[in-house]
Write an enzyme that holds these catalytic residues in place. Structure first.
Site, short mmCIF file in Angstrom:
data_model
loop_
_atom_site.label_atom_id
_atom_site.label_comp_id
_atom_site.label_asym_id
_atom_site.label_seq_id
_atom_site.Cartn_x
_atom_site.Cartn_y
_atom_site.Cartn_z
N LYS A 110 0.86 -1.18 0.00
CA LYS A 110 0.00 0.00 0.00
C LYS A 110 0.90 1.23 0.00
O LYS A 110 1.93 1.25 0.69
CB LYS A 110 -0.89 -0.04 1.25
CG LYS A 110 -1.92 1.08 1.34
CD LYS A 110 -2.82 0.92 2.56
CE LYS A 110 -3.87 2.01 2.66
NZ LYS A 110 -4.76 1.82 3.83
N SER B 258 -9.81 2.02 3.08
CA SER B 258 -8.89 2.77 2.24
C SER B 258 -7.90 1.90 1.46
O SER B 258 -7.29 2.38 0.51
CB SER B 258 -8.09 3.75 3.10
OG SER B 258 -7.23 3.05 3.98
N SER C 55 -10.05 -0.36 7.28
CA SER C 55 -9.47 -0.15 5.95
C SER C 55 -8.76 -1.35 5.32
O SER C 55 -8.38 -1.27 4.15
CB SER C 55 -8.48 1.02 6.01
OG SER C 55 -9.15 2.25 5.92
#
Lengths: 95, 489
Positions: free
Chosen positions: B81, B156, B180
């Protein structure tokens, strides 16, 4: 509780955040909805409850006060928008 | 096994095939890079692809294997990420603020996985500063859900969930502040693991809300999540909240035995807010655990309904403080031609941050400001203590708590962007674990109108093994996790 435009401008200044004039009304509306939503916390009985800052209630760990980092100024400053002689440049603050 | 099918392998399968010499790490990485090139334009799951670095790392892994000294994850592909700092590769956090930022060091998660031999393929798209539940707040654009391109992959960690679901890589890292990792995993039919607060180092992971943030993984199998956690977890003196607890070999200890496991059911998790068909899928999954010997038990979390409002005070408060470091002076976006220093700060931040990040900074500033601190911030910290105490009591009676991960399957892009509260309620079932610092996991448990849904499991502090074992047991008895979106088979 609803926030008016002046409150939004005040908070934005505290946060050092430029919010364009045309965005103020929408920001006030959405912040008001968020504040209304979190207002339901008021109904929870919490008189004798100790506020929780750390999810495991762990104490802050300490370490010996010794130098552990090497000088990496150049590498770190390579991300800066403006530097000169190892210093960060900003608009003049003292006339 | 032909090189055409390499993308179908899990990490665990790829590892044993590499050990048997069925193909090389270079072939595996090349196959995935080819897929990324072909399929990512429609998904937008990557912010950066590191093809050359990946090939070089794969060659090194092949050499170690040839020499008979393979590392734990040698040659296994992973995507990080874009919230994790990577030395020499830009780290954007999904923000214009960090559009050109190149970290001078690696996050501990990145370093540990690399030191275990994992090969980074690139950096995944995400909601800006991890603030969002749909990946629509990213400066680099929304991510499409491989199951239906009109839908969100969650957020997210939406880039990570989309690329794992689309078989562009077998695994990706994520971060979870309110859901997330778990919510995007549920919305894409993948496994998402958020460990105990402090289990995995936050060093080099760009901070959103420091008392809630935790790093984890998105994979297709629970086995793979266990494998990665063993490599990632453990004490790090560079993270002041890292906890010094031993790290077991999570994958080796998976036995799938849930006989006698006490599974708690919280009635509020099945209230009116839950989509009926999603609820049916979750209840069926609970039935599977029961049929394998688990004991279902009702438990009460009396204050759980206050978890979302508590979170939306605590998280923005911490975010407003953390994001004060972006000042346009030391790194990050800087506005052109500032009139003075104040103008430099205000406009750099105003231009560098997107609408949702600004809203959170303003909310946080408000609840911390003079006159409101006691009524909001301190109050929320007290309610947080009540919620954590509810969980502590519940885990005196049960080993895990099970329910839905998200209230609905994936929603259409644009469907929830007008009302922040509607978007925030996506995390209604996941936020409690963050507030209490507990490990949580989402595992695929069915489909509703062709869209995947997830079963959410939460366990006590540092009980990741219990959590993984329960989920592994469920995967042994189900095949939802092997389903693949048609265009990505």
């Amino acid at each position: 509780m609803s926030l008016d435009k002046e409150q939004v401008r005040h908070i934005a200044m505290l946060a050092r955040l430029h919010v364009a004039d045309e965005e103020i009304a929408d920001t006030a509306d959405k912040l008001s909805r968020i504040v209304d939503f979190v207002d339901q916390l008021a109904k929870a009985p919490t008189d004798d409850v100790v506020p929780m800052a750390h999810p495991l209630n762990a104490a802050q760990r300490l370490r010996a006060d010794v130098v552990t980092e090497t000088d990496e100024r150049e590498r770190i400053q390579s991300n800066a928008p403006a530097v000169k002689d190892g210093l960060y440049l900003v608009p003049r603050v003292i006339e | 096994m032909t090189t055409r099918d390499l993308h179908t392998l899990t990490l665990t399968e790829a590892r044993s095939a590499l050990d048997r010499g069925q193909f090389s790490a270079v072939e595996l990485v090349d196959a995935l890079l080819g897929r990324i090139e072909a399929l990512n334009p429609a998904l937008n799951a990557f912010v950066t692809v590191t093809a050359e670095e990946a090939r070089a790392a794969a060659r090194a892994a092949d050499e170690r294997r040839a020499a008979g000294r393979p590392l734990l994850l040698d040659g296994l592909p992973i995507v990080h990420k874009d919230i994790f700092c990577t030395q020499g590769v830009r780290t954007t956090c999904g923000s214009r603020m960090l559009e050109d930022f190149v970290a001078p060091y690696d996050a501990t998660v990145v370093a540990r996985l690399r030191d275990a031999g994992a090969v980074m393929l690139g950096k995944s798209n995400m909601d800006e500063f991890a603030m969002g539940s749909s990946n629509e707040t990213s400066f680099f654009g929304a991510v499409a859900n491989p199951w239906n391109h009109a839908c969100s992959p969650g957020g997210s960690s939406g880039g990570s969930s989309a690329l794992v679901a689309g078989r562009l890589a077998p695994a990706a890292t994520g971060t979870d502040t309110g859901g997330s990792i778990r919510q995007p995993a549920a919305l894409t039919g993948t496994v998402g693991l958020k460990p105990t607060y402090g289990r995995v180092s936050r060093y080099g992971m760009i901070a959103f809300a420091s008392s809630l943030d935790q790093a984890g993984v998105i994979t297709r199998s629970v086995e793979d999540a266990a494998l990665l956690l063993t490599a990632m977890a453990g004490f790090d003196e560079r993270d002041s909240t890292s906890i010094d607890e031993p790290v077991p070999d999570y994958a080796a200890a998976l036995d799938g035995d849930v006989s006698g496991l006490r599974v708690g059911i919280v009635q509020q998790h099945f209230d009116a807010g839950l989509d009926a068909a999603t609820g049916d899928a979750v209840r069926a999954a609970l039935g599977v655990l029961e049929s394998r010997g688990a004991i279902l038990k009702d438990v009460d979390l009396p204050n759980i309904d206050l978890s979302v409002p508590t979170y939306y005070v605590v998280a923005p408060a911490e975010a407003s403080s953390n994001l004060s470091r972006f000042d346009g002076v030391r790194f990050g976006h800087r506005a052109a031609d500032p009139e003075d220093l104040l103008d430099l700060y205000c406009r750099s931040r105003g231009e560098g941050f997107g609408a949702e990040v600004k809203r959170r900074i303003l909310t946080g500033t408000y609840v911390l400001s003079a006159g409101y601190y006691d009524a909001y911030y301190l109050k929320a910290q007290r309610v947080r203590a009540l919620i954590a105490e509810d969980f502590r009591r519940a885990f005196g009676q049960v080993d895990v708590i099970a329910g839905p991960t998200a209230p609905t399957p994936a929603f259409e892009l644009g469907a929830k962007t007008d009302d922040p509260i509607t978007m925030y309620l996506n995390d209604i079932y996941t936020i409690g674990a963050n507030l209490a610092g507990l490990p949580g996991l989402s595992v695929p448990c069915g489909f509703v109108d062709g869209q995947p849904v997830g079963l959410h499991l939460v366990a006590g502090h540092f009980a990741e093994q219990t959590l993984l074992n329960a989920a592994h047991s469920y995967q042994q008895a189900s095949d939802w996790h092997t389903a693949c979106p048609e265009a990505y088979a």
